[in-house]
Design a protein around this motif. Structure first.
Motif, PDB file in Angstrom:
ATOM      1  N   GLY A  83       0.809  -1.211   0.000  1.00 48.84           N
ATOM      2  CA  GLY A  83       0.000   0.000   0.000  1.00 48.84           C
ATOM      3  C   GLY A  83       0.842   1.261   0.000  1.00 48.84           C
ATOM      4  O   GLY A  83       0.519   2.241  -0.690  1.00 48.84           O
ATOM      5  N   LEU A  84       1.932   1.262   0.748  1.00 54.11           N
ATOM      6  CA  LEU A  84       2.825   2.423   0.785  1.00 54.11           C
ATOM      7  C   LEU A  84       3.495   2.650  -0.558  1.00 54.11           C
ATOM      8  O   LEU A  84       3.730   3.792  -0.973  1.00 54.11           O
ATOM      9  CB  LEU A  84       3.893   2.218   1.867  1.00 54.11           C
ATOM     10  CG  LEU A  84       3.427   2.355   3.315  1.00 54.11           C
ATOM     11  CD1 LEU A  84       4.506   1.850   4.260  1.00 54.11           C
ATOM     12  CD2 LEU A  84       3.071   3.795   3.636  1.00 54.11           C
ATOM     13  N   MET A  85       3.796   1.577  -1.251  1.00 51.50           N
ATOM     14  CA  MET A  85       4.522   1.698  -2.503  1.00 51.50           C
ATOM     15  C   MET A  85       3.626   2.075  -3.673  1.00 51.50           C
ATOM     16  O   MET A  85       4.064   2.785  -4.584  1.00 51.50           O
ATOM     17  CB  MET A  85       5.253   0.373  -2.799  1.00 51.50           C
ATOM     18  CG  MET A  85       6.349   0.043  -1.804  1.00 51.50           C
ATOM     19  SD  MET A  85       7.110  -1.575  -2.081  1.00 51.50           S
ATOM     20  CE  MET A  85       7.905  -1.320  -3.655  1.00 51.50           C
ATOM     21  N   TRP A  86       2.354   1.624  -3.650  1.00 43.91           N
ATOM     22  CA  TRP A  86       1.532   1.761  -4.855  1.00 43.91           C
ATOM     23  C   TRP A  86       0.276   2.615  -4.691  1.00 43.91           C
ATOM     24  O   TRP A  86      -0.213   3.144  -5.669  1.00 43.91           O
ATOM     25  CB  TRP A  86       1.156   0.373  -5.383  1.00 43.91           C
ATOM     26  CG  TRP A  86       2.348  -0.339  -5.925  1.00 43.91           C
ATOM     27  CD1 TRP A  86       3.209   0.104  -6.889  1.00 43.91           C
ATOM     28  CD2 TRP A  86       2.834  -1.619  -5.521  1.00 43.91           C
ATOM     29  NE1 TRP A  86       4.205  -0.814  -7.105  1.00 43.91           N
ATOM     30  CE2 TRP A  86       4.004  -1.892  -6.279  1.00 43.91           C
ATOM     31  CE3 TRP A  86       2.416  -2.572  -4.593  1.00 43.91           C
ATOM     32  CZ2 TRP A  86       4.736  -3.056  -6.143  1.00 43.91           C
ATOM     33  CZ3 TRP A  86       3.145  -3.734  -4.452  1.00 43.91           C
ATOM     34  CH2 TRP A  86       4.290  -3.973  -5.227  1.00 43.91           C
ATOM     35  N   ASP A  87      -0.261   2.738  -3.462  1.00 40.41           N
ATOM     36  CA  ASP A  87      -1.486   3.538  -3.313  1.00 40.41           C
ATOM     37  C   ASP A  87      -1.627   3.972  -1.856  1.00 40.41           C
ATOM     38  O   ASP A  87      -2.381   3.375  -1.087  1.00 40.41           O
ATOM     39  CB  ASP A  87      -2.711   2.742  -3.754  1.00 40.41           C
ATOM     40  CG  ASP A  87      -3.911   3.632  -4.058  1.00 40.41           C
ATOM     41  OD1 ASP A  87      -4.000   4.717  -3.455  1.00 40.41           O
ATOM     42  OD2 ASP A  87      -4.736   3.252  -4.901  1.00 40.41           O
ATOM     43  N   GLN A  88      -0.913   5.040  -1.502  1.00 36.75           N
ATOM     44  CA  GLN A  88      -0.925   5.467  -0.106  1.00 36.75           C
ATOM     45  C   GLN A  88      -2.289   6.041   0.298  1.00 36.75           C
ATOM     46  O   GLN A  88      -2.704   5.888   1.445  1.00 36.75           O
ATOM     47  CB  GLN A  88       0.167   6.509   0.146  1.00 36.75           C
ATOM     48  CG  GLN A  88       0.338   6.820   1.622  1.00 36.75           C
ATOM     49  CD  GLN A  88       1.389   7.853   1.890  1.00 36.75           C
ATOM     50  OE1 GLN A  88       1.103   8.898   2.447  1.00 36.75           O
ATOM     51  NE2 GLN A  88       2.608   7.577   1.490  1.00 36.75           N
ATOM     52  N   GLU A  89      -2.997   6.685  -0.630  1.00 39.66           N
ATOM     53  CA  GLU A  89      -4.310   7.233  -0.295  1.00 39.66           C
ATOM     54  C   GLU A  89      -5.282   6.128   0.111  1.00 39.66           C
ATOM     55  O   GLU A  89      -6.015   6.259   1.097  1.00 39.66           O
ATOM     56  CB  GLU A  89      -4.874   8.016  -1.474  1.00 39.66           C
ATOM     57  CG  GLU A  89      -4.213   9.373  -1.690  1.00 39.66           C
ATOM     58  CD  GLU A  89      -4.932  10.176  -2.748  1.00 39.66           C
ATOM     59  OE1 GLU A  89      -5.890   9.638  -3.362  1.00 39.66           O
ATOM     60  OE2 GLU A  89      -4.566  11.343  -2.962  1.00 39.66           O
ATOM     61  N   LEU A  90      -5.302   5.043  -0.641  1.00 37.94           N
ATOM     62  CA  LEU A  90      -6.169   3.917  -0.298  1.00 37.94           C
ATOM     63  C   LEU A  90      -5.744   3.302   1.029  1.00 37.94           C
ATOM     64  O   LEU A  90      -6.587   2.894   1.836  1.00 37.94           O
ATOM     65  CB  LEU A  90      -6.125   2.862  -1.404  1.00 37.94           C
ATOM     66  CG  LEU A  90      -7.004   1.624  -1.186  1.00 37.94           C
ATOM     67  CD1 LEU A  90      -8.475   2.015  -1.073  1.00 37.94           C
ATOM     68  CD2 LEU A  90      -6.804   0.614  -2.311  1.00 37.94           C
ATOM     69  N   LEU A  91      -4.452   3.255   1.281  1.00 37.70           N
ATOM     70  CA  LEU A  91      -3.948   2.715   2.548  1.00 37.70           C
ATOM     71  C   LEU A  91      -4.406   3.571   3.725  1.00 37.70           C
ATOM     72  O   LEU A  91      -4.785   3.043   4.771  1.00 37.70           O
ATOM     73  CB  LEU A  91      -2.419   2.638   2.514  1.00 37.70           C
ATOM     74  CG  LEU A  91      -1.753   2.094   3.778  1.00 37.70           C
ATOM     75  CD1 LEU A  91      -2.137   0.630   3.997  1.00 37.70           C
ATOM     76  CD2 LEU A  91      -0.241   2.233   3.696  1.00 37.70           C
ATOM     77  N   LEU A  92      -4.387   4.895   3.577  1.00 38.11           N
ATOM     78  CA  LEU A  92      -4.858   5.778   4.635  1.00 38.11           C
ATOM     79  C   LEU A  92      -6.338   5.555   4.918  1.00 38.11           C
ATOM     80  O   LEU A  92      -6.759   5.485   6.079  1.00 38.11           O
ATOM     81  CB  LEU A  92      -4.610   7.239   4.250  1.00 38.11           C
ATOM     82  CG  LEU A  92      -3.145   7.697   4.194  1.00 38.11           C
ATOM     83  CD1 LEU A  92      -3.053   9.121   3.664  1.00 38.11           C
ATOM     84  CD2 LEU A  92      -2.505   7.608   5.566  1.00 38.11           C
ATOM     85  N   LEU A  93      -7.127   5.440   3.861  1.00 43.56           N
ATOM     86  CA  LEU A  93      -8.559   5.184   4.035  1.00 43.56           C
ATOM     87  C   LEU A  93      -8.789   3.847   4.721  1.00 43.56           C
ATOM     88  O   LEU A  93      -9.577   3.744   5.679  1.00 43.56           O
ATOM     89  CB  LEU A  93      -9.254   5.216   2.670  1.00 43.56           C
ATOM     90  CG  LEU A  93     -10.747   4.880   2.667  1.00 43.56           C
ATOM     91  CD1 LEU A  93     -11.534   5.894   3.483  1.00 43.56           C
ATOM     92  CD2 LEU A  93     -11.279   4.812   1.235  1.00 43.56           C
ATOM     93  N   ALA A  94      -8.095   2.817   4.271  1.00 44.35           N
ATOM     94  CA  ALA A  94      -8.262   1.484   4.856  1.00 44.35           C
ATOM     95  C   ALA A  94      -7.791   1.449   6.307  1.00 44.35           C
ATOM     96  O   ALA A  94      -8.391   0.769   7.145  1.00 44.35           O
ATOM     97  CB  ALA A  94      -7.495   0.457   4.025  1.00 44.35           C
ATOM     98  N   SER A  95      -6.734   2.203   6.632  1.00 52.67           N
ATOM     99  CA  SER A  95      -6.224   2.231   8.005  1.00 52.67           C
ATOM    100  C   SER A  95      -7.240   2.858   8.949  1.00 52.67           C
ATOM    101  O   SER A  95      -7.457   2.366  10.065  1.00 52.67           O
ATOM    102  CB  SER A  95      -4.912   3.018   8.063  1.00 52.67           C
ATOM    103  OG  SER A  95      -3.918   2.405   7.286  1.00 52.67           O
ATOM    104  N   GLY A  96      -7.866   3.955   8.509  1.00 57.97           N
ATOM    105  CA  GLY A  96      -8.889   4.575   9.340  1.00 57.97           C
ATOM    106  C   GLY A  96     -10.060   3.653   9.597  1.00 57.97           C
ATOM    107  O   GLY A  96     -10.570   3.545  10.726  1.00 57.97           O
ATOM    108  N   VAL A  97     -10.497   2.948   8.550  1.00 57.63           N
ATOM    109  CA  VAL A  97     -11.594   1.988   8.702  1.00 57.63           C
ATOM    110  C   VAL A  97     -11.182   0.843   9.615  1.00 57.63           C
ATOM    111  O   VAL A  97     -11.957   0.401  10.482  1.00 57.63           O
ATOM    112  CB  VAL A  97     -12.034   1.457   7.327  1.00 57.63           C
ATOM    113  CG1 VAL A  97     -13.060   0.333   7.479  1.00 57.63           C
ATOM    114  CG2 VAL A  97     -12.616   2.587   6.478  1.00 57.63           C
TER     115      VAL A  97
END
Length: 238
Positions: A83-97
């Protein structure tokens, strides 16, 4: 959720949040990453189930308990690094959820809410050590927050000049460094630092594991490689 948070989010974003989420996720790369994360969640469930079946061994063998707990660190690395390498925005959303869901799960476990509260308590208690001796089990929430906090502190979409390596701090320290230090120190550590319970060999394992992950990530990510090429003089002593 639907009566409070959902209307507030729709007002804040001035759009239908559910439709926005569907459009946000309907990208091939994000669907692929989400499918990979689901596989990792399957691995997490298998780890929890195996620990529950081996709970008698874990309750008497400190090393086996440590190995079982560190498996979650490895799973967290497997989830966060792509997630950090390819889509950090999605990782941030998923982390909050994910943090929200873990708090909800802990609430259900403590109150033993039917139908899964008692089962959750029995399974999660299999991994408890002295740091979770009370009613509340927080180490899994702390682990997720520790991994995600650098991503929220240095979101690359807002700070273009931020070093990308900084977002890997959670994976470096908690995922690889802490796991290596705990396992190696407990298995082979004999000499301890003065006035500390930490071993010298465990500390060395911490440093080596972090440097190996830095090298591995830099091999796949040109931005991290460029940052490391300028900063090895500071990274190694740190």
């Amino acid at each position: 959720f639907f009566f409070l948070l959902l209307p507030w989010m729709q007002l804040a974003m001035n759009t239908n949040i559910l439709l926005w989420l569907v459009h946000y996720l309907l990208r091939p790369s994000r669907l692929l990453l989400a499918a990979y994360w689901l596989l990792c969640l399957g691995g997490a469930y298998a780890t929890v189930r195996h620990g529950f079946l081996q709970r008698k061994v874990l309750s008497t063998n400190r090393l086996q308990l440590m190995v079982s707990r560190k498996k979650f660190h490895v799973l967290a690395v497997a989830i966060f690094v792509p997630g950090l390498m390819w889509d950090q925005e999605l990782l941030l959303l998923a982390s909050g959820v994910a943090v929200t869901m873990l708090v909800l799960v802990e609430y259900v476990r403590i109150l033993k809410i039917w139908p899964i509260g008692s089962a959750l308590d029995q399974h999660l208690r299999s991994f408890v050590d002295s740091r979770d001796s009370g009613h509340v089990i927080l180490t899994h929430i702390y682990l997720l927050v520790g991994f995600a906090m650098p991503c929220f502190a240095f979101p690359l979409s807002h700070f273009k000049s931020a070093p990308k390596l900084a977002t890997f701090a959670g994976a470096l320290s908690l995922g690889f460094g802490d796991s290596a230090a705990s396992l190696v120190g407990m298995k082979w550590g004999r000499v301890k630092w003065p006035k500390m319970d930490k071993t010298v060999v465990g500390s060395l394992a911490f440093v080596v594991a972090e440097l190996l992950l830095c090298a591995l990530v830099s091999f796949w990510d040109a931005d991290v490689y460029a940052h490391l090429a300028r900063s090895w003089f500071y990274v190694i002593p740190a």
